[in-house]
Structures are given as C-alpha cells and as structure tokens.
Design an enzyme around this catalytic site. Sequence first.
Site, PDB file in Angstrom:
ATOM      1  N   HIS A  21       0.855  -1.180   0.000  1.00 31.68           N
ATOM      2  CA  HIS A  21       0.000   0.000   0.000  1.00 31.68           C
ATOM      3  C   HIS A  21       0.885   1.221   0.000  1.00 31.68           C
ATOM      4  O   HIS A  21       1.834   1.311   0.770  1.00 31.68           O
ATOM      5  CB  HIS A  21      -0.875  -0.023   1.255  1.00 31.68           C
ATOM      6  CG  HIS A  21      -1.943   0.996   1.257  1.00 31.68           C
ATOM      7  ND1 HIS A  21      -1.781   2.233   1.823  1.00 31.68           N
ATOM      8  CD2 HIS A  21      -3.193   0.984   0.749  1.00 31.68           C
ATOM      9  CE1 HIS A  21      -2.887   2.925   1.674  1.00 31.68           C
ATOM     10  NE2 HIS A  21      -3.753   2.192   1.029  1.00 31.68           N
TER      11      HIS A  21
ATOM     12  N   LEU B 191      -1.990   2.539  -5.197  1.00 32.41           N
ATOM     13  CA  LEU B 191      -1.810   3.989  -5.083  1.00 32.41           C
ATOM     14  C   LEU B 191      -3.180   4.627  -4.915  1.00 32.41           C
ATOM     15  O   LEU B 191      -4.069   4.405  -5.723  1.00 32.41           O
ATOM     16  CB  LEU B 191      -1.143   4.546  -6.341  1.00 32.41           C
ATOM     17  CG  LEU B 191       0.257   4.063  -6.649  1.00 32.41           C
ATOM     18  CD1 LEU B 191       0.710   4.594  -7.997  1.00 32.41           C
ATOM     19  CD2 LEU B 191       1.220   4.487  -5.555  1.00 32.41           C
ATOM     20  N   GLU B 192      -3.333   5.413  -3.879  1.00 31.53           N
ATOM     21  CA  GLU B 192      -4.601   6.091  -3.634  1.00 31.53           C
ATOM     22  C   GLU B 192      -4.357   7.572  -3.384  1.00 31.53           C
ATOM     23  O   GLU B 192      -3.399   7.952  -2.728  1.00 31.53           O
ATOM     24  CB  GLU B 192      -5.292   5.518  -2.395  1.00 31.53           C
ATOM     25  CG  GLU B 192      -5.690   4.072  -2.530  1.00 31.53           C
ATOM     26  CD  GLU B 192      -6.256   3.530  -1.238  1.00 31.53           C
ATOM     27  OE1 GLU B 192      -7.205   2.754  -1.325  1.00 31.53           O
ATOM     28  OE2 GLU B 192      -5.752   3.894  -0.161  1.00 31.53           O
ATOM     29  N   VAL B 193      -5.229   8.376  -3.894  1.00 33.41           N
ATOM     30  CA  VAL B 193      -5.202   9.821  -3.710  1.00 33.41           C
ATOM     31  C   VAL B 193      -3.824  10.380  -4.081  1.00 33.41           C
ATOM     32  O   VAL B 193      -3.157  11.044  -3.301  1.00 33.41           O
ATOM     33  CB  VAL B 193      -5.623  10.233  -2.278  1.00 33.41           C
ATOM     34  CG1 VAL B 193      -5.902  11.725  -2.212  1.00 33.41           C
ATOM     35  CG2 VAL B 193      -6.856   9.469  -1.832  1.00 33.41           C
TER      36      VAL B 193
END
Length: 76
Positions: A21, A64-66
């Site tokens: 993450h 990958l987030e935001v």
Amino acid sequence: MLTPYDIRKALCDNYVPVVAHAVLIPSYIAWTGWRAVGKTVDEAVNLCRHVKKLEEIGCFGAGLEVVPARIGEWLS
C-alpha cells in the site's frame, strides 16, 4: 525492531505474494486529512523511493490512492 519493509520482505522471500500500500493510510487521516499525496516535489520523491523499495523487496504491486494522476502514471 522489525519495520514494515522487513515484514513485507520476509513474506516475499517465503513466496507469499504481496501487494503493498502506498500513500493514503486511513488511520493517518486525522493527521493529514483527505488530500492528495505527491503534490510537492519532496512528497513525490519520497513516494517514488517508497515504491522502488517495495519493488526491490519483491512486492508485485502497490496500491496507489489519492495521488495526482501524472505521478500515478509515472510510477506505473
């Protein structure tokens, strides 16, 4: 003391597939708020180092987030 990298590496070394993450960590929302990470040069460089380290230890993917779209595209 083991780091999160050590734990992921041990899993990868023992043939456990790991998708790591990167970026938005829900438990840290109170600290950083809901905002894109990687908007500054320093954040983008740190994010790149983090993803490269995950790749080096054997993770086969990273969520990958935001992240700004161009940073996500570049890392991909």
